[in-house]
Scaffold this active site. Structure first.
Site, mmCIF file in Angstrom:
data_model
loop_
_atom_site.group_PDB
_atom_site.id
_atom_site.type_symbol
_atom_site.label_atom_id
_atom_site.label_comp_id
_atom_site.label_asym_id
_atom_site.label_seq_id
_atom_site.Cartn_x
_atom_site.Cartn_y
_atom_site.Cartn_z
ATOM 1 N N SER A 69 -4.045 -27.983 15.653
ATOM 2 C CA SER A 69 -4.288 -28.348 16.371
ATOM 3 C C SER A 69 -5.780 -28.578 16.186
ATOM 4 O O SER A 69 -5.537 -29.906 15.010
ATOM 5 C CB SER A 69 -4.013 -27.166 18.245
ATOM 6 O OG SER A 69 -4.926 -28.574 18.551
ATOM 7 N N ASP A 94 4.910 -32.969 21.259
ATOM 8 C CA ASP A 94 3.960 -32.344 21.160
ATOM 9 C C ASP A 94 2.604 -33.102 22.259
ATOM 10 O O ASP A 94 2.405 -34.051 21.889
ATOM 11 C CB ASP A 94 2.928 -32.850 20.198
ATOM 12 C CG ASP A 94 1.781 -31.300 19.937
ATOM 13 O OD1 ASP A 94 1.076 -31.253 20.525
ATOM 14 O OD2 ASP A 94 1.185 -30.841 18.796
ATOM 15 N N HIS A 150 2.928 -27.516 21.210
ATOM 16 C CA HIS A 150 2.116 -28.367 20.844
ATOM 17 C C HIS A 150 2.596 -27.129 19.569
ATOM 18 O O HIS A 150 2.786 -25.902 18.859
ATOM 19 C CB HIS A 150 1.288 -27.395 21.524
ATOM 20 C CG HIS A 150 -0.421 -28.301 20.561
ATOM 21 N ND1 HIS A 150 -0.531 -29.313 20.100
ATOM 22 C CD2 HIS A 150 -1.744 -27.068 20.928
ATOM 23 C CE1 HIS A 150 -1.350 -29.061 19.505
ATOM 24 N NE2 HIS A 150 -2.396 -27.630 19.995
#
Length: 515
Positions: free
Chosen positions: A228, A454, A484
């Site tokens: 991320s 995502d 994610h």
């Protein structure tokens, strides 16, 4: 206002368990006479996490009985004054389980945010990385401004309860004024309580900390796993220190070419896509979907719920009510992983019957609130790092002009993510850039993993990261899935490909696709 769900994987930890202390702003400031790269770390058994890290129990022993070890690394408060005051960077590690002769080095993790505590995240996810531990010491850290690393402090727990209850999608002038005033009050509290550290929590500062960490750990190269926001941090590191990059993986990739507005708009599209996929999944199963009979009905009923909550909140987690903002926040949190869709279904069922507890618990998880009413500093750190990085500052007029585009991108999340951009207005520190520079000519290959479903870091960002890293550096791997990130999925193909690269240095063919 409550920050919208900026890219982060660390928030998933609290959600995975949710249904089943304030620190000084700069740690111990001191002038130092020692050469920081030569400092010796004092590794000890890990204590229970601080409240700023999320609280809870000390990490359980690893399989085989090995203990997690923690230490504190000294780093300059101001990297432009490397002989000046220092702060402590909290570290955690699990020693490699395989023979020393097979050990590659340390593998440093950043789980995202910005604002997530690596000291709590690594033990929570450790089972996912057991294979990697055969050849690496697994290492993570609280980045500066986070947890025990000069953690940013803004408002008190009671003030945060009020802050996260406010209307984050104002409908009239009075609500807009209240939102702006509350944002200014929050930002002023950050400056009052953490003003000394706020100019020094940029991603470039954290990247320099990682290179110091590499040296202190005794590694010639930085081996890295960024998830991320951790992909942005990894890209910035590669730009600053391309010759020091070892084996690196970016998973759940931030688009480094976007400014904060483009990123928020991309998230609006990403969360809408995830909601569409949730609705299709729920209504496609043999058993009846309890929150709608068709995908459109699912989304229509959610929209009606949020509209009703705007004027008539329902009981949430006592004594607080589930507001429109808290419900939107909770829905967004549940879309970070397909594993959490069941919680969304249960939460919606309850909310339609007048009980907002599950959706509010999901929202609390996003905001870093424990069930005892105490908050970690994840949101304070998230604001501080984003605002120190992002140059744009938006006015109410700016947001109003952009609302139609955001609403077109997502009828459900558009307003919420658009108004979130006002969070850095009146911030004490100027932003550093429109978007990060991740160009890394001369770097070793970096494996860039994109997930087609995502919500938080849309798939297109992986290709943009590969292009920005430069020719011969980024190598793209596509995962056709939901949620994610990709490595934490059940894809044997993703695990096999990533493990082969990190463990053996086998670079996959560009354009490899896993499902």
């Amino acid at each position: 206002m409550p920050n919208p769900p900026r890219p982060r994987a660390a928030a998933l930890i609290a959600t995975a368990t949710l249904l089943s202390a304030s620190l000084a702003a700069c740690g111990s400031d001191a002038h130092h006479d020692v050469d920081l790269p030569s400092q010796k770390l004092s590794w000890k058994d890990c204590p229970a996490p601080a409240e700023s890290e999320g609280g809870g129990d000390a990490p359980s022993p690893l399989p085989g009985g090995a203990q997690w070890q923690c230490a504190t690394m000294k780093a300059p408060l101001d990297w432009d004054k490397p002989k000046g005051d220092t702060i402590g960077i909290a570290l955690i590690r699990a020693r490699a389980s395989g023979p020393e002769s097979k050990r590659v080095g340390s593998l440093i993790f950043n789980f995202g945010g910005p604002g997530g505590s690596g000291v709590t995240s690594l033990p929570a996810f450790a089972s996912d990385y057991a294979k990697l531990r055969t050849r690496y010491d697994l290492v993570s850290f609280d980045p500066r401004g986070v947890g025990r690393s000069a953690g940013v402090k803004c408002e008190t727990d009671d003030q945060l309860d009020d802050y996260f209850q406010q209307d984050a999608t104002p409908d009239d002038a009075a609500e807009r004024k209240e939102l702006v005033d509350n944002t200014k009050t929050f930002n002023t509290a950050c400056e009052k309580n953490s003003g000394k550290v706020l100019p020094h929590v940029r991603t470039t500062d954290a990247a320099r900390d990682m290179d110091l960490m590499r040296q202190v750990l005794g590694d010639d190269k930085l081996h890295y796993f960024g998830i991320s926001y951790g992909t942005e941090l990894g890209g910035v590191y590669a730009h600053l220190f391309p010759k020091h990059v070892g084996r690196a993986v970016f998973d759940g990739v931030v688009d480094p070419t976007q400014d904060s507005e483009q990123s928020s708009l991309g998230q609006a599209k990403g969360f809408q896509l995830a909601l569409d996929n949730y609705a299709k999944d729920c209504t496609s199963k043999a058993e009846e979907c309890p929150v709608g009979s068709t995908p459109q009905e699912v989304k229509d009923k959610i929209a009606k719920l949020l509209k009703d909550l705007d004027s008539d909140p329902i009981p949430g987690v006592f004594p607080r009510d589930l507001t429109q903002t808290a419900a939107t926040n909770g829905i967004a949190q549940s879309l970070y992983s397909k594993d959490f869709w069941q919680y969304l279904t249960e939460g919606l069922q309850q909310a339609y019957e007048g009980d907002g507890k599950i959706l509010m618990m999901l929202s609390d998880s996003m905001n870093g609130r424990n069930d005892d009413g105490r908050y970690s500093n994840i949101q304070a750190a998230n604001v501080a790092i984003n605002c120190a990085d992002d140059k744009p500052r938006y006015t109410v007029k700016d947001i109003e002009e952009k609302l139609p585009e955001f609403r077109s991108a997502s009828p459900l999340f558009g307003d919420y993510l658009a108004w979130g951009m006002i969070g850095c207005t009146d911030w004490a520190v100027d932003g550093a850039f429109d978007h990060p520079d991740v160009s890394a000519p001369g770097s070793a290959p970096i494996l860039v993993v994109g997930n087609t479903g995502d919500p938080a870091t849309p798939y297109e960002g992986a290709r943009k990261m590969v292009e920005a890293l430069g020719r011969g550096v980024g190598v793209e791997l596509t995962y056709k899935g939901q949620g994610h990130g990709a490595y934490d999925s059940d894809s044997a193909c993703v695990h096999r490909t990533v493990n082969a690269y990190l463990l053996d240095g086998t670079v996959p063919k560009e354009g490899t696709v896993c499902s």
